[in-house]
Design an enzyme around this catalytic site. Structure first.
Site, PDB file in Angstrom:
ATOM      1  CE  LYS A 163      -4.318  -1.532   1.718  1.00 36.96           C
ATOM      2  NZ  LYS A 163      -5.527  -1.542   2.400  1.00 36.96           N
ATOM      3  CE  LYS A 167      -6.016  -7.854  -0.428  1.00 36.10           C
ATOM      4  NZ  LYS A 167      -6.673  -7.818   0.624  1.00 36.10           N
ATOM      5  CE  LYS A 207     -13.611  -3.721   1.596  1.00 37.76           C
ATOM      6  NZ  LYS A 207     -12.607  -3.415   2.537  1.00 37.76           N
TER       7      LYS A 207
HETATM    8  P1  ATP Z   1      -8.590  -2.829   0.810  1.00 35.26           P
HETATM    9  O1  ATP Z   1      -8.802  -3.104  -0.688  1.00 35.26           O
HETATM   10  O2  ATP Z   1      -9.280  -1.431   1.490  1.00 35.26           O
HETATM   11  O3  ATP Z   1      -7.297  -3.021   1.351  1.00 35.26           O
HETATM   12  P2  ATP Z   1      -9.819  -5.247   1.013  1.00 35.26           P
HETATM   13  O4  ATP Z   1     -10.787  -5.668  -0.018  1.00 35.26           O
HETATM   14  O5  ATP Z   1      -8.449  -5.897   0.696  1.00 35.26           O
HETATM   15  O6  ATP Z   1      -9.718  -3.910   1.464  1.00 35.26           O
HETATM   16  P3  ATP Z   1     -10.273  -5.883   3.950  1.00 35.26           P
HETATM   17  O7  ATP Z   1     -11.245  -4.884   4.483  1.00 35.26           O
HETATM   18  O8  ATP Z   1      -8.787  -5.471   3.927  1.00 35.26           O
HETATM   19  O9  ATP Z   1     -10.497  -6.009   2.270  1.00 35.26           O
HETATM   20  O10 ATP Z   1     -10.547  -7.335   4.344  1.00 35.26           O
HETATM   21  C1  ATP Z   1     -11.674  -7.769   5.083  1.00 35.26           C
HETATM   22  C2  ATP Z   1     -11.539  -9.191   5.041  1.00 35.26           C
HETATM   23  O11 ATP Z   1     -11.696  -9.978   3.745  1.00 35.26           O
HETATM   24  C3  ATP Z   1     -10.292  -9.804   5.686  1.00 35.26           C
HETATM   25  O12 ATP Z   1     -10.370 -11.091   6.465  1.00 35.26           O
HETATM   26  C4  ATP Z   1      -9.670 -10.280   4.399  1.00 35.26           C
HETATM   27  O13 ATP Z   1      -8.650 -11.309   4.946  1.00 35.26           O
HETATM   28  C5  ATP Z   1     -10.539 -10.773   3.703  1.00 35.26           C
HETATM   29  N1  ATP Z   1     -10.258 -10.671   1.990  1.00 35.26           N
HETATM   30  C6  ATP Z   1      -9.937  -9.442   1.549  1.00 35.26           C
HETATM   31  N2  ATP Z   1      -9.639  -9.594   0.154  1.00 35.26           N
HETATM   32  C7  ATP Z   1      -9.731 -11.154   0.018  1.00 35.26           C
HETATM   33  C8  ATP Z   1      -9.640 -11.985  -1.015  1.00 35.26           C
HETATM   34  N3  ATP Z   1      -9.333 -11.304  -2.410  1.00 35.26           N
HETATM   35  N4  ATP Z   1      -9.977 -13.252  -0.933  1.00 35.26           N
HETATM   36  C9  ATP Z   1     -10.271 -13.719   0.033  1.00 35.26           C
HETATM   37  N5  ATP Z   1     -10.508 -13.165   1.240  1.00 35.26           N
HETATM   38  C10 ATP Z   1     -10.221 -11.581   1.204  1.00 35.26           C
END
Ligand code: ATP
Ligand code: LTN
Length: 332
Positions: free
Chosen positions: A114, A196, A199
């Site tokens: 990030k 990965k 969002k």
């Molecule tokens: P950001 O993009 O703002 O970093 P994010 O979409 O990666 O957000 P988080 O809010 O950080 O999501 O994660 C919330 C939960 O969803 C955590 O338990 C994280 O491990 C899970 N998670 C996030 N992205 C994935 C993915 N691509 N596959 C499976 N689990 C995920």
């Protein structure tokens, strides 16, 4: 009694990755562990480690609360609350910053990833983020933390910090375990399947949001990046795109990846993608229906108030104990 805790950042609308890797696990555990005490929260303090727009953040917080319920979290079984409304998270985060070493924070993959995307400068909270996450967990003496694969490193650090604090000040924290799904713990981007699904990705075609218009979501599946050999087979290294779609399909249905390989043995990618697009529709429709029913309801605020009161009760007791262990203030 086992206690579980987990949170999601309101940094955008929940993706299919968040749903499969995290929310679906919360719902499963809620239904399987009837005796457990489950806390689920909206990690809004974590979201502001990178810039947010006020109105959008408020909207995302509310929508995430509604989405948790629309996805099947039952407020009579789970305590749902907003992280920033329970101030003890910040208090314990500072104690965790006093426990963590800079070197171990700098080693975190999420920080490294990030950091390079921050055009307006890197905030110090992006580095200390895992200290706040450790606080979120240790504050409640949680035994189990359902999370996606990308959070494994943060959980390991949480365990290290709990052990270090316990060794320094005497037994205070429970050392928590992670809980990961076998299939779908890391759903990948639809446009770059070696990254990965996230969002906060700048390309909306890379993710499916739970609130995406159904046809838009289906088209994202149909245009997902795959290879050109046309064989529907799980091979993460050589065929990351189709492997990711197989994981998504298996996570949302009763089929295993193996079942799907057999089912689509003589099919082409277009047929497979069309069927998966239908599975996505069947997944999103009931969630969106329920979401629309509750997003503007009084009930949603009542659920968040109840959750806050419950969390505060546990958190204030714990923080007093921690302050006493360290010798802060006067003995109470
Ligand atoms: P950001 O993009 O703002 O970093 P994010 O979409 O990666 O957000 P988080 O809010 O950080 O999501 O994660 C919330 C939960 O969803 C955590 O338990 C994280 O491990 C899970 N998670 C996030 N992205 C994935 C993915 N691509 N596959 C499976 N689990 C995920
Ligand atoms: N860092 C997590 C969200 C999160 C979390 C937590 C998850 C914040 N605090 C405590 C489990 C337990 C993420 O997914 N980025």
């Amino acid at each position: 009694m086992k206690r579980l805790i987990s949170g999601i950042q309101p940094s955008g609308v929940v993706t299919l990755g968040n749903y499969i890797g995290a929310i679906k696990q919360f719902v499963k555990l809620q239904n399987e562990l009837s005796e457990a005490d489950i806390l689920v929260f909206i990690a809004d303090l974590h979201a502001i480690t990178v810039p947010q727009v006020k109105e959008k953040l408020r909207k995302n917080i509310k929508e995430l609360a509604a989405l948790y319920i629309a996805c099947g979290l039952d407020p009579s079984k789970v305590h749902l609350f907003i992280q920033s409304e329970v101030h003890e998270h910040n208090q314990l985060a500072y104690i965790m910053e006093c426990t963590a070493h800079i070197g171990e924070l700098e080693r975190m993959t999420q920080y490294k990833d990030k950091k390079v995307k921050q055009v307006l400068g890197v905030k110090s909270s992006l580095l200390t983020y895992p200290a706040l996450m450790a606080a979120d967990i240790l504050l409640y003496d949680a035994d189990l933390v359902p999370i996606g694969d990308d959070q494994k490193q943060h959980l390991e650090l949480t365990r290290d910090l709990a052990i270090r604090f316990n060794n320094t000040y005497g037994d205070t924290f429970i050392v928590p375990d992670g809980y990961f799904t076998k299939n779908g713990s890391r759903i990948m981007s639809l446009t770059n399947p070696t990254k990965k699904m996230s969002k906060s990705d700048e390309n909306p075609k890379s993710y499916i949001l739970l609130l995406d218009d159904i046809n838009t979501a289906k088209n994202k599946i149909k245009s997902a990046v795959t290879d050109s050999d046309g064989i529907i087979k799980y091979d993460k290294k050589n065929k990351p795109g189709i492997s990711n779609l197989l994981s998504i399909y298996a996570s949302l249905t009763a089929y295993s990846v193996k079942d799907l390989e057999i089912k689509y043995k003589d099919s082409n990618y277009a047929t497979f993608k069309k069927d998966l697009a239908d599975v996505i529709e069947e997944t999103l429709l009931p969630i969106q229906r329920k979401f629309n029913e509750i997003i503007n309801s009084k009930e949603l605020d009542e659920i968040l108030d109840d959750g806050k009161n419950y969390a505060k009760k546990l958190a204030s007791r714990k923080i007093s104990k921690v302050y006493n262990k360290i010798g802060l203030g006067r003995k109470i």
